[in-house]
Design a protein around this motif. Sequence first.
Motif, mmCIF file in Angstrom:
data_model
loop_
_atom_site.group_PDB
_atom_site.id
_atom_site.type_symbol
_atom_site.label_atom_id
_atom_site.label_comp_id
_atom_site.label_asym_id
_atom_site.label_seq_id
_atom_site.Cartn_x
_atom_site.Cartn_y
_atom_site.Cartn_z
ATOM 1 N N VAL A 50 33.836 71.626 13.811
ATOM 2 C CA VAL A 50 33.258 72.599 14.740
ATOM 3 C C VAL A 50 31.816 72.201 15.045
ATOM 4 O O VAL A 50 31.003 72.026 14.132
ATOM 5 N N ILE A 51 31.521 72.056 16.310
ATOM 6 C CA ILE A 51 30.182 71.655 16.751
ATOM 7 C C ILE A 51 29.220 72.840 16.655
ATOM 8 O O ILE A 51 29.572 73.971 16.987
ATOM 9 N N ALA A 76 25.331 62.346 13.672
ATOM 10 C CA ALA A 76 26.355 63.304 14.091
ATOM 11 C C ALA A 76 26.462 64.509 13.169
ATOM 12 O O ALA A 76 26.746 65.626 13.620
ATOM 13 N N GLY A 77 26.262 64.316 11.852
ATOM 14 C CA GLY A 77 26.371 65.434 10.928
ATOM 15 C C GLY A 77 25.419 66.563 11.238
ATOM 16 O O GLY A 77 25.703 67.732 10.926
ATOM 17 N N GLU A 78 24.292 66.247 11.867
ATOM 18 C CA GLU A 78 23.302 67.265 12.212
ATOM 19 C C GLU A 78 23.794 68.177 13.329
ATOM 20 O O GLU A 78 23.213 69.235 13.581
ATOM 21 N N VAL A 114 33.695 77.109 7.604
ATOM 22 C CA VAL A 114 32.982 76.847 6.353
ATOM 23 C C VAL A 114 31.857 75.850 6.617
ATOM 24 O O VAL A 114 32.089 74.766 7.167
ATOM 25 N N THR A 115 30.653 76.216 6.228
ATOM 26 C CA THR A 115 29.501 75.347 6.412
ATOM 27 C C THR A 115 29.247 74.539 5.138
ATOM 28 O O THR A 115 29.757 74.863 4.064
ATOM 29 N N ASP A 116 28.456 73.474 5.278
ATOM 30 C CA ASP A 116 28.010 72.683 4.116
ATOM 31 C C ASP A 116 29.192 72.177 3.283
ATOM 32 O O ASP A 116 29.141 72.149 2.059
ATOM 33 N N TRP A 117 30.240 71.781 3.963
ATOM 34 C CA TRP A 117 31.438 71.251 3.308
ATOM 35 C C TRP A 117 31.420 69.738 3.394
ATOM 36 O O TRP A 117 31.284 69.173 4.483
ATOM 37 N N MET A 145 34.581 62.114 10.141
ATOM 38 C CA MET A 145 34.206 63.198 11.048
ATOM 39 C C MET A 145 32.998 62.826 11.912
ATOM 40 O O MET A 145 32.939 63.150 13.102
ATOM 41 N N HIS A 146 32.037 62.163 11.305
ATOM 42 C CA HIS A 146 30.828 61.800 12.045
ATOM 43 C C HIS A 146 31.122 60.776 13.133
ATOM 44 O O HIS A 146 30.588 60.849 14.240
ATOM 45 N N TYR A 147 31.997 59.835 12.815
ATOM 46 C CA TYR A 147 32.377 58.824 13.810
ATOM 47 C C TYR A 147 33.048 59.482 15.015
ATOM 48 O O TYR A 147 32.754 59.144 16.175
ATOM 49 N N LEU A 148 33.975 60.419 14.763
ATOM 50 C CA LEU A 148 34.699 61.057 15.851
ATOM 51 C C LEU A 148 33.761 61.822 16.778
ATOM 52 O O LEU A 148 33.880 61.744 18.011
#
Length: 284
Positions: A107-108, A120-122, A163-166, A194-197
């Motif tokens: 979820v963005i 991307a994680g940010e 869920v955050t911080d997972w 996930m970050h690559y996608l």
Amino acid sequence: MAAFSEYRRILLDGAAVQVTVDGDELVAGDGRRVRTEEAQHLPPVVPSKVIAVHLNHRSRVEEFRIGLPDTPTYFHKPTSALNSHRGAVVRPEGCKWLNYEGEVAIVIGRTARNVSPAEAGEYIAGYTVANDYGLHDFRDTDAGSMLRVKGSDTLCPLGPGLVTDWDFHGKRLRTYVNGEVVQDGSTDEMKWDMHYLVADIARTITLYPGDVLLSGTPANSRPVRPGDVVEVEVEGLGRLTNHIVTGPTPVRTDVGAQPTESEEVLSTALGGDWEFRGIRAPRR
């Protein structure tokens, strides 16, 4: 390390309300409480778009005896396909090849465009559980776009919460049908994380807060029938539950392509159970 937070959306006294989880209760911002098992859940986010990767889990491509492409490919699920925890998934009358696909949904959280995988994680708000149902009866005509295959009404359940911080590394993903494990995979078998996608899609498509990316399913997607209860459980994200029902009306026969039961349909719906796996004729 940041603590986990889980946010859900429910229908509370006629309004869509975001709530937090407190034990076996859900708590609204104004203090109203409802027991989790009594709540009417909604999808935990309201996306402008849902984008899904075709193949990502190594067990899935090994099952089909094919190879992963050098880079991921994607399809789009319209927001009209959204569904929720404990919602009914509709198999239209006249169709029979409705498959579950347990997945992790990204979820963005911030508008993302032209970001690197390292950044991307940010831009990710958190994660939820998804079931990327496929109505393979329409695969002969929609195999490229996947529009009706993956985008028909009710075929995108999300939940139960955001869920955050997972940390997505090394997490177990299981799908159950009527209480029996039918998929058992791990996020570590994903070729693209996930970050690559997120970074890949955001090169040319702006991602807005609430947008959802589905990250792929492990092996053993199989058809389900009306009356079946399907659950997807992801370690740290919870368990998404849905049940299958028959649609009240058949697919119209006076317009458009009709459900089929070709080699393409059967090979996809049955996966490793298809008797001709690995020796099917190439598509033309």
